[in-house]
Design a protein around this motif. Structure first.
Motif, PDB file in Angstrom:
ATOM      1  N   ASN A 178     -26.848  34.388 -46.689  1.00  0.00           N
ATOM      2  CA  ASN A 178     -25.784  35.087 -47.415  1.00  0.00           C
ATOM      3  C   ASN A 178     -24.925  34.107 -48.218  1.00  0.00           C
ATOM      4  O   ASN A 178     -24.564  34.379 -49.359  1.00  0.00           O
ATOM      5  N   GLU A 179     -24.618  32.974 -47.627  1.00  0.00           N
ATOM      6  CA  GLU A 179     -23.842  31.957 -48.347  1.00  0.00           C
ATOM      7  C   GLU A 179     -24.591  31.512 -49.600  1.00  0.00           C
ATOM      8  O   GLU A 179     -23.985  31.334 -50.665  1.00  0.00           O
ATOM      9  N   ASP A 180     -25.901  31.335 -49.486  1.00  0.00           N
ATOM     10  CA  ASP A 180     -26.705  30.931 -50.643  1.00  0.00           C
ATOM     11  C   ASP A 180     -26.669  31.989 -51.739  1.00  0.00           C
ATOM     12  O   ASP A 180     -26.435  31.686 -52.905  1.00  0.00           O
ATOM     13  N   PHE A 181     -26.901  33.236 -51.374  1.00  0.00           N
ATOM     14  CA  PHE A 181     -26.943  34.314 -52.365  1.00  0.00           C
ATOM     15  C   PHE A 181     -25.579  34.573 -52.992  1.00  0.00           C
ATOM     16  O   PHE A 181     -25.487  35.007 -54.134  1.00  0.00           O
ATOM     17  N   GLN A 182     -24.502  34.316 -52.239  1.00  0.00           N
ATOM     18  CA  GLN A 182     -23.159  34.602 -52.726  1.00  0.00           C
ATOM     19  C   GLN A 182     -22.472  33.377 -53.333  1.00  0.00           C
ATOM     20  O   GLN A 182     -21.309  33.455 -53.730  1.00  0.00           O
ATOM     21  N   GLY A 183     -23.185  32.259 -53.414  1.00  0.00           N
ATOM     22  CA  GLY A 183     -22.619  31.062 -54.028  1.00  0.00           C
ATOM     23  C   GLY A 183     -21.522  30.423 -53.210  1.00  0.00           C
ATOM     24  O   GLY A 183     -20.640  29.757 -53.753  1.00  0.00           O
ATOM     25  N   LEU A 184     -21.550  30.599 -51.898  1.00  0.00           N
ATOM     26  CA  LEU A 184     -20.500  30.076 -51.036  1.00  0.00           C
ATOM     27  C   LEU A 184     -20.873  28.756 -50.364  1.00  0.00           C
ATOM     28  O   LEU A 184     -20.051  28.184 -49.655  1.00  0.00           O
ATOM     29  N   ASN A 185     -22.083  28.281 -50.581  1.00  0.00           N
ATOM     30  CA  ASN A 185     -22.467  27.016 -49.962  1.00  0.00           C
ATOM     31  C   ASN A 185     -21.976  25.847 -50.821  1.00  0.00           C
ATOM     32  O   ASN A 185     -21.741  25.997 -52.020  1.00  0.00           O
ATOM     33  N   PRO A 186     -21.796  24.676 -50.249  1.00  0.00           N
ATOM     34  CA  PRO A 186     -21.265  23.537 -51.003  1.00  0.00           C
ATOM     35  C   PRO A 186     -22.151  23.130 -52.191  1.00  0.00           C
ATOM     36  O   PRO A 186     -21.642  22.629 -53.192  1.00  0.00           O
ATOM     37  N   GLU A 187     -23.429  23.357 -52.103  1.00  0.00           N
ATOM     38  CA  GLU A 187     -24.345  22.947 -53.168  1.00  0.00           C
ATOM     39  C   GLU A 187     -24.221  23.798 -54.432  1.00  0.00           C
ATOM     40  O   GLU A 187     -24.652  23.395 -55.491  1.00  0.00           O
ATOM     41  N   TYR A 188     -23.604  24.966 -54.334  1.00  0.00           N
ATOM     42  CA  TYR A 188     -23.509  25.856 -55.491  1.00  0.00           C
ATOM     43  C   TYR A 188     -22.778  25.177 -56.656  1.00  0.00           C
ATOM     44  O   TYR A 188     -23.145  25.345 -57.807  1.00  0.00           O
TER      45      TYR A 188
END
Length: 143
Positions: A95-105
């Motif tokens: 979910n973090e990946d899809f929502q752009g919430l991970n640090p790498e975004y």
């Protein structure tokens, strides 16, 4: 030792998905209708999506219930044991990946920066099975 060529399928082979889906649809016509409806919904959802509409305070617009099938309880070593907690953590990270919430975004490769977008979706473990019974959303199969 010679170099190994690691290929998932030979160039002249195919996975057979098309043939299997055709058989399924012949045996279960409602499945074809369901697939067509889902494709139409997905196209409409994608067309109506406003880029980067999701922010960190708003809930995603669409929730996708998922079922995880675990085909073994552990693998080559004890640290690779699949648990419900690890699966839940994987869902959170997805979910973090899809929502752009991970640090790498924020540090995406510059050539993709102009087209990167978050998605207004979230994944959750299913809470109800197809028969209406409660479920954890995870099915463990014996070794």
């Amino acid at each position: 030792m010679g170099q190994k060529n690691l290929v998932a399928q030979a160039a002249n082979d195919h996975c057979g998905t098309t043939e299997q889906m055709k058989l399924l649809y012949e045996q279960h016509p409602q499945s074809l209708t369901d697939a067509q409806n889902f494709d139409a919904f997905t196209r409409q959802f994608a067309e109506n999506k406003t880029p980067n509409r999701l922010n960190k305070t708003n809930a995603p617009a669409y929730t996708i219930p998922v079922v995880v099938h675990v085909l073994a309880s552990s693998f080559n070593n004890v640290s690779a044991t699949v648990t419900l907690a690890k699966i839940r953590t994987a869902i959170v990270k997805t979910n973090e990946d899809f929502q752009g919430l991970n640090p790498e975004y924020a540090s995406i490769d510059p050539q993709f920066a102009a087209i990167k977008q978050t998605m207004d979706i979230q994944f959750e473990l299913a809470q109800t099975d197809p028969n209406g019974n409660p479920t954890t959303g995870v099915i463990f199969y014996p070794n």
